[in-house]
Design a protein around this motif. Structure first.
Motif, PDB file in Angstrom:
ATOM      1  N   THR A  58       0.763  -1.249   0.000  1.00  0.00           N
ATOM      2  CA  THR A  58       0.000   0.000   0.000  1.00  0.00           C
ATOM      3  C   THR A  58       0.798   1.306   0.000  1.00  0.00           C
ATOM      4  O   THR A  58       0.241   2.351   0.348  1.00  0.00           O
ATOM      5  CB  THR A  58      -0.936   0.005   1.228  1.00  0.00           C
TER       6      THR A  58
ATOM      7  N   LYS B 118      -0.884   4.486  -1.410  1.00  0.00           N
ATOM      8  CA  LYS B 118      -1.954   5.125  -0.633  1.00  0.00           C
ATOM      9  C   LYS B 118      -1.390   6.122   0.371  1.00  0.00           C
ATOM     10  O   LYS B 118      -2.145   6.919   0.946  1.00  0.00           O
ATOM     11  CB  LYS B 118      -2.785   4.066   0.081  1.00  0.00           C
TER      12      LYS B 118
ATOM     13  N   GLY C 206      -2.844  -0.546  -4.712  1.00  0.00           N
ATOM     14  CA  GLY C 206      -2.859  -0.922  -3.302  1.00  0.00           C
ATOM     15  C   GLY C 206      -3.951  -1.925  -2.985  1.00  0.00           C
ATOM     16  O   GLY C 206      -4.358  -2.081  -1.826  1.00  0.00           O
TER      17      GLY C 206
END
Length: 259
Positions: free
Chosen positions: A135, A138, A167
């Protein structure tokens, strides 16, 4: 045995070494000190005569990645943030290059740095409830070149792009279909699957497994292994004691007794 507030521990039973992450209240999130403890364990294991290394977490979490509490502190200290990144990458690279065969046993969340740790292992087993994601996008961050290379080597460029750019959270079945996971546990449970896999590995030649890791390391882009080393690993196997035993066992129609 290495411990970090009893979060990271390792033990050995004959040919099998285990590294356990035990931080259930944080879903096994890893701070800098935990990565350092894993590195210290790897150093001791590398010097041992263990053949197989299992890395596991707690029920429900292999590792949720970065420790959010520490992350807040690191954001205000660029030098500490750089040191953390260096520690994480050094530990993962050491795990990737460990001479022993490594196996990540995943039961639950395997996200961010946790998945980076698992990708540095040779093989990954998972329970059906496991979930996987990378991720950094993000958070406005980028996955490192070494981490990205391991991901591409595992799932291919197209699926690596999908994981890194979105992600996206993958369920266990998708992770297996994409090659992120070697095998999923069924009704027998993750521990039984782990035991069966370890026994299957131990039935093969340790010398051969180490040589195979050298060849695959070169093909996987490990700059520390050149073509000459990979070729030597192949050629030297024909004069190894394990090949002598393996060939004899094949001709005599019996199970080999590797050293």
């Amino acid at each position: 045995m290495i411990t970090e507030d009893t979060v990271i521990c390792w033990s050995r039973d004959g040919a099998l070494a285990r590294i356990g992450i035990h931080r259930p209240d944080k879903r096994n999130a890893l701070a800098t000190r935990h990565w350092a403890a894993i590195e210290a364990a790897l150093d001791e294991i590398a010097a041992s005569d263990a053949q197989i290394v299992v890395i596991s977490g707690v029920p429900g979490a292999f590792s949720a990645g970065a420790d959010i509490d520490e992350l807040g502190q690191l954001l205000a200290a660029p030098a500490a943030f750089a040191a953390n990144n260096a520690q994480v990458q050094r530990t993962q690279l050491k795990l990737q290059r460990l001479p022993q065969t490594t196996l990540a046993v995943i039961d639950g969340a395997c996200v961010g740095g946790g998945l980076g740790l698992a990708l540095a292992c040779d093989l990954r087993l998972a329970s059906a409830r496991s979930r996987f994601a990378i991720t950094p996008a993000k958070l406005g961050l980028v996955y490192s070149a070494d981490d990205s290379r391991r991901l591409v080597n595992t799932v291919g460029m197209a699926r690596a792009r999908e994981m890194l750019l979105t992600g996206r959270l993958l369920d266990a079945q998708t992770a297996q279909a994409w090659g992120l996971v070697s095998q999923l546990a069924g009704e027998e449970g993750i521990q039984a699957l782990e035991q069966a896999h370890v026994q299957q590995l131990l039935a093969t030649s340790g010398q051969a497994r180490r040589a195979i890791k050298t060849v695959l390391g070169h093909l996987g882009g490990d700059a520390s292994i050149d073509l000459a080393q990979a070729d030597a690993a192949f050629n030297d196997a024909f004069s190894s004691t394990d090949f002598v035993e393996g060939a004899a066992a094949f001709l005599e129609k019996r199970a080999p007794r590797f050293s």
